[in-house]
Design a protein around this motif. Structure first.
Motif, PDB file in Angstrom:
ATOM      1  N   ASN A 104      64.774  46.174  26.179  1.00  0.00           N
ATOM      2  CA  ASN A 104      65.730  45.060  26.075  1.00  0.00           C
ATOM      3  C   ASN A 104      67.079  45.489  25.504  1.00  0.00           C
ATOM      4  O   ASN A 104      67.712  44.754  24.769  1.00  0.00           O
ATOM      5  CB  ASN A 104      65.141  43.919  25.241  1.00  0.00           C
ATOM      6  CG  ASN A 104      63.831  43.416  25.802  1.00  0.00           C
ATOM      7  OD1 ASN A 104      63.672  43.334  27.012  1.00  0.00           O
ATOM      8  ND2 ASN A 104      62.897  43.096  24.934  1.00  0.00           N
ATOM      9  N   GLY A 105      67.502  46.706  25.829  1.00  0.00           N
ATOM     10  CA  GLY A 105      68.798  47.184  25.371  1.00  0.00           C
ATOM     11  C   GLY A 105      68.821  47.647  23.926  1.00  0.00           C
ATOM     12  O   GLY A 105      69.875  47.997  23.409  1.00  0.00           O
ATOM     13  N   ASN A 106      67.693  47.633  23.266  1.00  0.00           N
ATOM     14  CA  ASN A 106      67.631  48.075  21.870  1.00  0.00           C
ATOM     15  C   ASN A 106      67.415  49.582  21.819  1.00  0.00           C
ATOM     16  O   ASN A 106      66.411  50.088  22.318  1.00  0.00           O
ATOM     17  CB  ASN A 106      66.480  47.375  21.137  1.00  0.00           C
ATOM     18  CG  ASN A 106      66.706  45.888  21.022  1.00  0.00           C
ATOM     19  OD1 ASN A 106      67.832  45.438  20.796  1.00  0.00           O
ATOM     20  ND2 ASN A 106      65.650  45.121  21.185  1.00  0.00           N
ATOM     21  N   ARG A 107      68.364  50.283  21.219  1.00  0.00           N
ATOM     22  CA  ARG A 107      68.268  51.738  21.070  1.00  0.00           C
ATOM     23  C   ARG A 107      68.140  52.079  19.596  1.00  0.00           C
ATOM     24  O   ARG A 107      68.932  51.625  18.774  1.00  0.00           O
ATOM     25  CB  ARG A 107      69.485  52.446  21.651  1.00  0.00           C
ATOM     26  CG  ARG A 107      69.530  52.363  23.169  1.00  0.00           C
ATOM     27  CD  ARG A 107      70.542  53.299  23.785  1.00  0.00           C
ATOM     28  NE  ARG A 107      70.107  54.676  23.887  1.00  0.00           N
ATOM     29  CZ  ARG A 107      69.183  55.134  24.726  1.00  0.00           C
ATOM     30  NH1 ARG A 107      68.552  54.305  25.522  1.00  0.00           N
ATOM     31  NH2 ARG A 107      68.873  56.407  24.767  1.00  0.00           N
ATOM     32  N   ALA A 108      67.137  52.881  19.295  1.00  0.00           N
ATOM     33  CA  ALA A 108      66.952  53.362  17.930  1.00  0.00           C
ATOM     34  C   ALA A 108      67.483  54.793  17.866  1.00  0.00           C
ATOM     35  O   ALA A 108      67.116  55.638  18.677  1.00  0.00           O
ATOM     36  CB  ALA A 108      65.479  53.329  17.542  1.00  0.00           C
TER      37      ALA A 108
END
Length: 146
Positions: free
Chosen positions: A91-95
């Protein structure tokens, strides 16, 4: 944060981007290799991610095992994996920073609250992402107690 549970040997820098389960496995292996957990704990970390994401926002993910895997924790420990290009947590979340934790007894609550205090400040997260030394990352994550 107690320096005894985070040590320079627990910090991996400049890792190439990989899928989230490979990244979680890498942090779990580091916990295992440094004597914090038994190998089975890594499965608990992947199970946790399947149940609910460990991505907490601000470019940070905190992989840790589900409650039934606590029995595989030998002692409290924390490891850090830095991914300059990030890891896609969907969902577009980058860690960009993965902080793997193993908390014996209720120590994980204290560990999580210290991490949250440091990582709620975007400047600290930016410093973690751009850090070029394990010592610098250690200092950023432990300055809450200093």
């Amino acid at each position: 944060m107690k320096k005894l549970i985070l040590d320079e040997k627990n910090i991996l820098l400049n890792l190439k981007s990989e899928d989230k389960f490979s990244a979680i496995e890498r942090t779990g292996r580091l916990l295992y290799e440094n004597g914090y957990v038994e190998k089975e704990y890594i499965e608990g970390m992947k199970k946790r991610e399947k149940e609910i994401t460990t991505y907490i926002g601000n470019g940070i993910a905190i992989p840790h095992g589900t409650s039934e895997y606590i029995k595989y924790i030998k002692k409290s420990g924390i490891v850090v994996a830095q991914y300059p290009d990030g890891v896609d947590f969907e969902n577009g979340n980058r860690a960009y920073i993965l902080i793997g934790i193993a908390g014996a007894n209720d120590e994980h609550i204290e560990i999580l609250s210290n991490i949250a205090l440091v990582c709620q400040d975007e400047k600290n997260v930016e410093r973690l992402i751009k850090s070029s030394s394990a010592k610098e990352i250690l200092n950023i994550l432990t300055e809450v107690d200093n």
